[in-house]
Design a protein around this motif. Structure first.
Motif, PDB file in Angstrom:
ATOM      1  N   THR A  75      13.856  36.428 -31.031  1.00  0.00           N
ATOM      2  CA  THR A  75      13.678  35.014 -30.698  1.00  0.00           C
ATOM      3  C   THR A  75      15.004  34.279 -30.610  1.00  0.00           C
ATOM      4  O   THR A  75      15.046  33.148 -30.143  1.00  0.00           O
ATOM      5  CB  THR A  75      12.802  34.323 -31.763  1.00  0.00           C
ATOM      6  OG1 THR A  75      13.416  34.491 -33.060  1.00  0.00           O
ATOM      7  CG2 THR A  75      11.406  34.935 -31.795  1.00  0.00           C
ATOM      8  N   ARG A  76      16.075  34.909 -31.057  1.00  0.00           N
ATOM      9  CA  ARG A  76      17.380  34.246 -31.081  1.00  0.00           C
ATOM     10  C   ARG A  76      18.194  34.645 -29.866  1.00  0.00           C
ATOM     11  O   ARG A  76      18.362  35.818 -29.575  1.00  0.00           O
ATOM     12  CB  ARG A  76      18.125  34.624 -32.369  1.00  0.00           C
ATOM     13  CG  ARG A  76      19.464  33.937 -32.528  1.00  0.00           C
ATOM     14  CD  ARG A  76      20.008  34.193 -33.925  1.00  0.00           C
ATOM     15  NE  ARG A  76      20.155  35.616 -34.165  1.00  0.00           N
ATOM     16  CZ  ARG A  76      21.281  36.304 -33.917  1.00  0.00           C
ATOM     17  NH1 ARG A  76      22.331  35.675 -33.399  1.00  0.00           N
ATOM     18  NH2 ARG A  76      21.364  37.584 -34.180  1.00  0.00           N
ATOM     19  N   ALA A  77      18.693  33.649 -29.135  1.00  0.00           N
ATOM     20  CA  ALA A  77      19.509  33.903 -27.948  1.00  0.00           C
ATOM     21  C   ALA A  77      20.961  34.126 -28.366  1.00  0.00           C
ATOM     22  O   ALA A  77      21.488  33.419 -29.223  1.00  0.00           O
ATOM     23  CB  ALA A  77      19.417  32.738 -26.971  1.00  0.00           C
ATOM     24  N   VAL A  78      21.587  35.132 -27.772  1.00  0.00           N
ATOM     25  CA  VAL A  78      22.985  35.467 -28.061  1.00  0.00           C
ATOM     26  C   VAL A  78      23.837  35.071 -26.868  1.00  0.00           C
ATOM     27  O   VAL A  78      23.545  35.453 -25.728  1.00  0.00           O
ATOM     28  CB  VAL A  78      23.143  36.979 -28.343  1.00  0.00           C
ATOM     29  CG1 VAL A  78      24.609  37.330 -28.581  1.00  0.00           C
ATOM     30  CG2 VAL A  78      22.299  37.384 -29.523  1.00  0.00           C
ATOM     31  N   ARG A  79      24.859  34.273 -27.100  1.00  0.00           N
ATOM     32  CA  ARG A  79      25.751  33.852 -26.030  1.00  0.00           C
ATOM     33  C   ARG A  79      26.600  35.029 -25.567  1.00  0.00           C
ATOM     34  O   ARG A  79      27.085  35.824 -26.377  1.00  0.00           O
ATOM     35  CB  ARG A  79      26.667  32.735 -26.511  1.00  0.00           C
ATOM     36  CG  ARG A  79      25.938  31.457 -26.895  1.00  0.00           C
ATOM     37  CD  ARG A  79      25.376  30.718 -25.713  1.00  0.00           C
ATOM     38  NE  ARG A  79      26.392  30.297 -24.770  1.00  0.00           N
ATOM     39  CZ  ARG A  79      26.138  29.709 -23.616  1.00  0.00           C
ATOM     40  NH1 ARG A  79      24.891  29.488 -23.233  1.00  0.00           N
ATOM     41  NH2 ARG A  79      27.125  29.334 -22.823  1.00  0.00           N
ATOM     42  N   VAL A  80      26.777  35.158 -24.247  1.00  0.00           N
ATOM     43  CA  VAL A  80      27.612  36.216 -23.688  1.00  0.00           C
ATOM     44  C   VAL A  80      28.564  35.619 -22.665  1.00  0.00           C
ATOM     45  O   VAL A  80      28.213  34.693 -21.937  1.00  0.00           O
ATOM     46  CB  VAL A  80      26.772  37.346 -23.042  1.00  0.00           C
ATOM     47  CG1 VAL A  80      26.086  38.182 -24.094  1.00  0.00           C
ATOM     48  CG2 VAL A  80      25.763  36.783 -22.058  1.00  0.00           C
ATOM     49  N   ASP A  81      29.755  36.142 -22.635  1.00  0.00           N
ATOM     50  CA  ASP A  81      30.774  35.713 -21.678  1.00  0.00           C
ATOM     51  C   ASP A  81      31.111  36.925 -20.818  1.00  0.00           C
ATOM     52  O   ASP A  81      31.795  37.834 -21.278  1.00  0.00           O
ATOM     53  CB  ASP A  81      32.001  35.205 -22.434  1.00  0.00           C
ATOM     54  CG  ASP A  81      33.144  34.852 -21.488  1.00  0.00           C
ATOM     55  OD1 ASP A  81      32.886  34.695 -20.282  1.00  0.00           O
ATOM     56  OD2 ASP A  81      34.296  34.758 -21.958  1.00  0.00           O
ATOM     57  N   LEU A  82      30.607  36.965 -19.603  1.00  0.00           N
ATOM     58  CA  LEU A  82      30.808  38.134 -18.757  1.00  0.00           C
ATOM     59  C   LEU A  82      30.854  37.738 -17.285  1.00  0.00           C
ATOM     60  O   LEU A  82      30.449  36.647 -16.907  1.00  0.00           O
ATOM     61  CB  LEU A  82      29.725  39.185 -19.010  1.00  0.00           C
ATOM     62  CG  LEU A  82      28.251  38.749 -18.986  1.00  0.00           C
ATOM     63  CD1 LEU A  82      27.708  38.601 -17.593  1.00  0.00           C
ATOM     64  CD2 LEU A  82      27.403  39.753 -19.764  1.00  0.00           C
ATOM     65  N   ARG A  83      31.373  38.669 -16.502  1.00  0.00           N
ATOM     66  CA  ARG A  83      31.396  38.507 -15.046  1.00  0.00           C
ATOM     67  C   ARG A  83      30.447  39.557 -14.463  1.00  0.00           C
ATOM     68  O   ARG A  83      30.477  40.719 -14.881  1.00  0.00           O
ATOM     69  CB  ARG A  83      32.823  38.757 -14.542  1.00  0.00           C
ATOM     70  CG  ARG A  83      33.104  38.207 -13.143  1.00  0.00           C
ATOM     71  CD  ARG A  83      33.083  39.238 -12.063  1.00  0.00           C
ATOM     72  NE  ARG A  83      33.410  38.628 -10.774  1.00  0.00           N
ATOM     73  CZ  ARG A  83      34.646  38.549 -10.267  1.00  0.00           C
ATOM     74  NH1 ARG A  83      35.669  39.070 -10.948  1.00  0.00           N
ATOM     75  NH2 ARG A  83      34.855  37.974  -9.099  1.00  0.00           N
ATOM     76  N   VAL A  84      29.600  39.186 -13.533  1.00  0.00           N
ATOM     77  CA  VAL A  84      28.595  40.089 -12.973  1.00  0.00           C
ATOM     78  C   VAL A  84      28.994  40.490 -11.559  1.00  0.00           C
ATOM     79  O   VAL A  84      29.311  39.647 -10.718  1.00  0.00           O
ATOM     80  CB  VAL A  84      27.204  39.431 -12.970  1.00  0.00           C
ATOM     81  CG1 VAL A  84      26.187  40.339 -12.277  1.00  0.00           C
ATOM     82  CG2 VAL A  84      26.755  39.127 -14.389  1.00  0.00           C
ATOM     83  N   ILE A  85      28.994  41.812 -11.332  1.00  0.00           N
ATOM     84  CA  ILE A  85      29.160  42.365  -9.990  1.00  0.00           C
ATOM     85  C   ILE A  85      27.929  43.217  -9.719  1.00  0.00           C
ATOM     86  O   ILE A  85      27.611  44.114 -10.506  1.00  0.00           O
ATOM     87  CB  ILE A  85      30.434  43.225  -9.883  1.00  0.00           C
ATOM     88  CG1 ILE A  85      31.678  42.394 -10.205  1.00  0.00           C
ATOM     89  CG2 ILE A  85      30.558  43.826  -8.478  1.00  0.00           C
ATOM     90  CD1 ILE A  85      32.969  43.194 -10.181  1.00  0.00           C
ATOM     91  N   ALA A  86      27.228  42.928  -8.654  1.00  0.00           N
ATOM     92  CA  ALA A  86      26.024  43.681  -8.299  1.00  0.00           C
ATOM     93  C   ALA A  86      26.268  44.446  -7.000  1.00  0.00           C
ATOM     94  O   ALA A  86      27.090  44.042  -6.170  1.00  0.00           O
ATOM     95  CB  ALA A  86      24.832  42.747  -8.153  1.00  0.00           C
ATOM     96  N   ALA A  87      25.550  45.549  -6.846  1.00  0.00           N
ATOM     97  CA  ALA A  87      25.706  46.372  -5.647  1.00  0.00           C
ATOM     98  C   ALA A  87      24.341  46.845  -5.176  1.00  0.00           C
ATOM     99  O   ALA A  87      23.433  47.071  -5.977  1.00  0.00           O
ATOM    100  CB  ALA A  87      26.607  47.570  -5.943  1.00  0.00           C
ATOM    101  N   THR A  88      24.198  46.969  -3.860  1.00  0.00           N
ATOM    102  CA  THR A  88      22.936  47.434  -3.304  1.00  0.00           C
ATOM    103  C   THR A  88      23.163  48.019  -1.915  1.00  0.00           C
ATOM    104  O   THR A  88      24.120  47.654  -1.223  1.00  0.00           O
ATOM    105  CB  THR A  88      21.914  46.285  -3.216  1.00  0.00           C
ATOM    106  OG1 THR A  88      20.665  46.786  -2.725  1.00  0.00           O
ATOM    107  CG2 THR A  88      22.408  45.185  -2.295  1.00  0.00           C
TER     108      THR A  88
END
Length: 648
Positions: free
Chosen positions: A451-464
């Motif tokens: 139930t607890r949200a965890v903060r994340v600091d990231l950059r997302v690269i997606a591929a398809t």
């Protein structure tokens, strides 16, 4: 080591007994004689206790007797040892009094001696026994006994002093043996207190080194101890906190005692703190220990740990230069990747399988400000929905059957301070797309079963390799997620559209493969280029549906053949028949009517071949962009006029 300090309080005869035995204890204690009683004695001892610094070694114990001792015990912080009396002492004193007078009486402070009363009744002894509550009460009773014909009285120092003043014979109740026993008890208490104080000082020294605040409470919520960090957090000194109820001196922190969870976030002085509650068995019941840590300090420590921990597991090995080739579309893709690496925007990489999307993603990560953080790659099409969810988002303990005790962080959390590469994003189930969308929007993740949200600091690269716009229009991919992903876009060309890159890439791959399968045998790219020269037309003619991966597989076969051929010589070459024997898929796909040899036999062979390959690249790019000529020009790095001329 500092000697314990013993305050021997008493006047009259008790003071005399003290004086007779004090020399026997001079080497073991600092004995202070106080020939006073009641309030005067209290003031003297209190002033002496204040002389010792709170953190100075040593202990204080008070020795007194009778009503004076009871008075001191109720008013002093130091322990008070009362001089005791047993039945033999009483009988011995009564015998001495009988020798001094015909009628004797016994007076004691507080309660009477029940055992003596039973003894006197059983043996028909006439020994009046009275108790008194203070000096005035003692004098009143003594005068009444004197009027009644009592000649001698047995009692403590106060009784003896009054009796002698009004003309009665007195026998002092407390023997030397009992006074010595009180001194021995006082020394034992002092030794135990000194050991306890030493342990406390050691514990305080340890706690003072902690950056976290630590507060220990008794069963009633009163502060037993608070380390310097806790005092700083609460803005109170240890002397102010000690012994007081936490609810009164630090109500913000005391709220943690009422929380159902043992770990909670509390706001103290306008700053958030992570508070952990522990329990221990105290003398008066269950005590509590509160550990207080600044939330931002905890976040920094966690971030540092997470940034270091995945280095060996989640590291980017490739750089942009590893995506080799000089084709305009590929050069353009590398240039865009280098620019995009300087930002934190989400990137969508498109291209067929095997075109090098992950190599490009790793290269972008290594050129970004997050290069020292983790590079976490996830293949969204390789796992089932439930397994992908737990791997990606993590889970709490008990979230499902077989869940690890204590839970587990997911790959999104593992990518904190780094880059998350979502390969084959088009294959992600719709249910997980919704959860991923929240990660992209809020930059926080909730574990499965949590139930607890965890903060994340990231950059997302997606591929398809899919057309996500078409998939979104068909309801097979969430449109809102597509728009979140499609911020910065790079299209990688297929190998069949990269022209002469195929030949150079094949030579480079062959050089690496020979060294690998030949256990260190070195063949430079120029030598490999000569080996492949006879099959250049076949390499160019094949459409390479598997792209670079397929080319690498074919080259691996060539390397094995070259290294293991018993007849191999420095002049060994690969001919067309041998090539088709080990790579029959190239024979089936190759349009034999238009080979590179044919292109090179005309009047301007180089120009004709280059134009044909260039037109093929343009046509392929137009297909990829859906006929959008502006997008085609941007991707190929050419002007609209050039595009028009080439198409004519």
């Amino acid at each position: 080591m500092s000697l314990p300090r013993i305050w021997a309080v008493g006047f009259s005869k008790l003071a005399g007994v003290y004086g007779e035995i004090v020399a026997d204890y001079a080497s073991r204690a600092d004995v202070r004689l106080v020939a006073q009683g009641y309030e005067a004695a209290v003031e003297t001892v209190r002033r002496g206790l204040l002389e010792r610094a709170p953190d100075a070694p040593g202990t204080d114990v008070v020795i007194a007797a009778g009503s004076n001792g009871e008075y001191l015990r109720d008013r002093l912080a130091a322990p008070v040892v009362l001089v005791g009396v047993d039945g033999f002492d009483v009988l011995d004193a009564l015998a001495s009094a009988r020798r001094a007078g015909a009628r004797v009486a016994l007076m004691s402070h507080g309660e009477t001696f029940a055992a003596l009363e039973r003894f006197a009744a059983n043996f028909a002894l006439d020994v009046p026994h009275f108790s008194y509550r203070g000096a005035a009460d003692a004098e009143t009773r003594l005068r009444a006994l004197q009027a009644d014909g009592v000649e001698a009285v047995v009692g403590p120092g106060l009784v003896s002093e009054i009796a002698e003043r009004i003309g009665m014979t007195s026998v002092f109740l407390y023997s030397h043996t009992r006074v010595r026993a009180a001194f021995d008890t006082a020394l034992s208490l002092a030794d135990a207190a000194a050991q306890e104080a030493a342990k406390r000082r050691t514990l305080d020294a340890v706690l003072s080194q902690l950056r976290d605040g630590v507060v220990a409470l008794d069963a009633r919520g009163r502060v037993l101890s608070a380390n310097p960090a806790a005092c700083t957090i609460l803005g109170q000194s240890a002397s102010v906190l000690h012994g007081r109820e936490l609810e009164k001196v630090a109500p913000d922190l005391s709220a943690a005692l009422r929380e159902p969870q043992d770990e909670t976030i509390q706001s103290i002085g306008g700053r958030d703190y992570w508070v952990r509650r522990g329990r221990f068995e105290a003398v008066d019941g269950a005590g509590a220990v509160l550990t207080v840590q600044a939330a931002d300090d905890l976040a920094r420590g966690e971030n540092s740990l997470r940034a270091r921990r995945p280095t060996s597991l989640h590291a980017a090995r490739h750089q942009l230069a590893d995506l080799r080739g000089d084709a305009p579309a590929l050069t353009h893709a590398r240039a865009l990747a280098s620019r995009y690496a300087r930002t934190d925007g989400t990137v969508l990489l498109t291209g067929a399988t095997g075109t090098g999307k992950e190599v490009l993603a790793q290269g972008m990560h290594r050129e970004s400000a997050r290069a020292r953080g983790p590079f976490v790659a996830v293949n969204c099409g390789a796992l089932s929905e439930s397994l992908l969810e737990s791997e990606l988002f993590g889970y709490e303990e008990g979230a499902f059957t077989g869940a690890r005790r204590g839970g587990r962080a997911g790959l999104i959390e593992a990518a904190h301070r780094g880059t998350l590469f979502l390969d084959e994003i088009g294959e992600m189930p719709l249910a997980l797309q919704t959860r991923l969308l929240r990660v992209l929007q809020e930059r926080e993740v909730t574990r499965v079963g949590g139930t607890r949200a965890v903060r994340v600091d990231l950059r997302v690269i997606a591929a398809t390799h899919r057309d996500l716009a078409a998939a979104a229009a068909a309801g097979e991919f969430r449109a809102d997620l597509f728009y979140r992903l499609n911020v910065l876009r790079i299209a990688l060309p297929p190998l069949s559209a990269r022209g002469a890159d195929v030949l150079d890439l094949a030579a480079q791959l062959l050089s690496e493969a020979v060294e690998r399968v030949g256990q260190g045998v070195a063949r430079d790219a120029a030598r490999c280029r000569l080996v492949l020269q006879a099959v250049d037309a076949d390499l160019l003619a094949h459409d390479w549906p598997g792209n670079v991966r397929e080319l690498a597989s074919v080259v691996e076969r060539i390397a094995c053949l070259w290294v293991t051929d018993a007849d191999a010589s420095p002049d060994w070459r690969l001919d067309t028949d041998l090539f088709f024997a080990i790579a029959p898929e190239c024979r089936r796909a190759a349009p034999r009517g238009r080979s590179l040899d044919t292109l090179l036999t005309n009047a301007a062979p180089l120009k004709v071949g280059a134009r044909a390959l260039e037109r093929q690249l343009i046509e392929q790019t137009l297909v990829e962009t859906g006929g959008d000529r502006a997008a085609t020009c941007r991707q190929l790095g050419i002007s609209r006029a050039t595009l028009w001329r080439r198409l004519r």
